[in-house]
Scaffold this motif. Structure first.
Motif: not given
Lengths: 318, 318
Positions: A10, A82, A84-85, A87-89, A91, A264, A268, B78, B218-220, B225, B227, B229-230, B256
């Motif tokens: 992260l 993108n 996905d990025i 949502v994860v960021e 969160h 996602l 979560v 991306i 995906s990046f995560y 990766r 993180i 919760g995921f 990607m």
């Protein structure tokens, strides 16, 4: 206790998450996402005031209030990867302490509500251009969501996975190398968000349709568009999507994001939904006129804002 | 004769393709693609002059010349899905008459050369941060490329498909719902582009490594990766990618986009390659410092421009 998350996993620079570029206090709990960076201002123009604006890559995030409700609008660019990025960021900004890199106590974290305001194509001849499609389920023809071990939300998702896989494989000629490789996954919007969107569309008198949204990992081959030079693996994909049924449910539109967002966000523990006007008639080969497109997008924004405010008001009253 | 392509299949408005927004004469035959819209100017700053600049969504395209060579640089955003749009629409500008919507005579169409200038993570401890990774093959962990019936380019691609599928499935616990669903596809960069990039990196004395690039959707989650919760479907993906071998080939980096770029561009008969500095050390959990990142990206651009000019000069001499 929880360990801090490593720098490569992260990435946080000066208190900001790497891609979307926001600090923890630059995102509200109510978030609109939209593919086109150019649409952020069209949404933010409805806000009472603007408190922050952050821009990095295709991610532009504006935060303010709408009728007193804290709200953000973020562009994500096109596609599940993108998103996905995003949502994860988002969160991470909400649920991870960006200074210590340690997860916050989940009981002190407010769940996010995310509504996607997009555009889409329509495989059904009777769902005409300009109709607002509201997604109750998403059929993921991308594979971004399967990276996460969130199993199908209910029996409809399981049936959709099986039926879509069978129909798509049957529509792929035997000699095509990737026959059977496309393995759809399904995800579910949050019912109260779907209801809020449908209710507001109804109240405003805008033609709308609720059902399955097919999300693809490309606009051309992955949606069955035939462009000279690019041979397709699956024949007549819009026709397959037009015919697909799970009980009373059918595919109301095709876009490129909702499968992953629902997978996602509900996974979560957040709420989510999608509303997109149909702007391409795939059965007829037609495309929306510019002025009708602009009006349809404005209707999408009006319904989205009213539905989000409705959900927020109910949360505060309960 | 060929029929015009329908309005819903290839959308053209005022002579401009829908997403990238260019007219036919606003794209050169030599094209750089880069994920980040903010990197377009860093490339175009090296041009002799700028003839056009077009901006729509995450796509920004600048066209001019570099040492007399016609050249474009385009940001794609991306991921493989918006790169699919970039490739198909660049091909449309090159090979389809945008007024009549009919394919041009292929014998009158100049093949495009496309070089991606990106950034990436590195799974190998001995390929350190700042190294320029040059892709000879791409391992597609996205599924965008399988929409097109372009079979594997050679035996290496076939072996890579099989070995990666087996290793990834083995790294997925039995109880995970999507075990076996990730079906990698492989594609190949154009050898003369790979050689031109490696030669220029060598000439300039920049540390570099040639090999397989893993492209993910995906990046995560899709890059393993973790993180909070995921939950992940595949365990220790960077470790799987570190261990993967096809003959002498190994995975030099993770990004990607390249899988789809090589699949589509070589499929339609164009040349392509990718060069990306390693900016995240996945084995060590480290991330590049801002000043080293800026220097590495500038090196990538210098090598890319020199390699493209080299290829162009050889074309003209032959």
């Amino acid at each position: 206790m929880n360990k801090p998350i490593a720098a490569s996993e992260l990435i946080i620079i000066n208190g900001r998450v790497y891609h979307i570029g926001t600090k923890a206090d630059e995102l509200a709990s109510q978030i609109f996402v939209t593919g086109d960076p150019g649409r952020v201002d069209a949404v933010a123009n409805h806000f009472d005031n603007i408190r922050s604006k952050v821009s990095n890559r295709e991610y532009i995030t504006v935060t303010g209030t709408f009728r007193g409700m804290p709200v953000s609008v973020m562009s994500t660019g096109i596609g599940t990867d993108n998103n996905d990025i995003a949502v994860v960021e988002a969160h991470a900004c909400n649920a991870i302490d960006l200074d210590t890199r340690i997860e916050k106590d989940p009981t002190n974290v407010t769940p996010l509500t995310v509504i996607r305001l997009g555009t889409s194509g329509g495989p059904q001849p009777d769902i005409t251009i300009g109709t607002l499609a509201i997604s109750s389920y998403a059929l993921g023809l991308d594979n971004t969501g399967i990276a996460y071990n969130f199993p199908p939300a209910d029996q409809v998702c399981k049936d959709l996975n099986r039926i879509a896989y069978e129909m798509i494989t049957a529509a792929t000629p035997d000699g095509n190398y990737y026959r059977g490789w496309l393995r759809p996954y399904s995800s579910k919007a949050t019912p109260e968000v779907v209801e809020a969107l449908a209710r507001q569309a109804q109240l405003k008198g805008f033609p709308h349709a609720v059902g399955i949204t097919a999300s693809t990992s490309s606009f051309y081959g992955g949606q069955g568009r035939q462009i000279p030079g690019f041979p397709l693996t699956v024949n007549d994909l819009p026709d397959v999507l037009e015919r697909l049924r799970v009980g009373d449910l059918r595919v109301v539109n095709i876009e490129m994001e909702s499968s992953l967002l629902f997978q996602l966000l509900t996974g979560v523990g957040y709420r989510c939904g999608t509303i997109c006007p149909v702007i391409a008639g795939r059965a007829e080969g037609t495309f929306i006129e510019p002025d009708v497109k602009a009006k349809s997008i404005e209707r999408t924004i009006e319904v989205g804002l009213a539905a989000m405010h409705d959900l927020y008001t109910k949360d505060r009253a309960s």
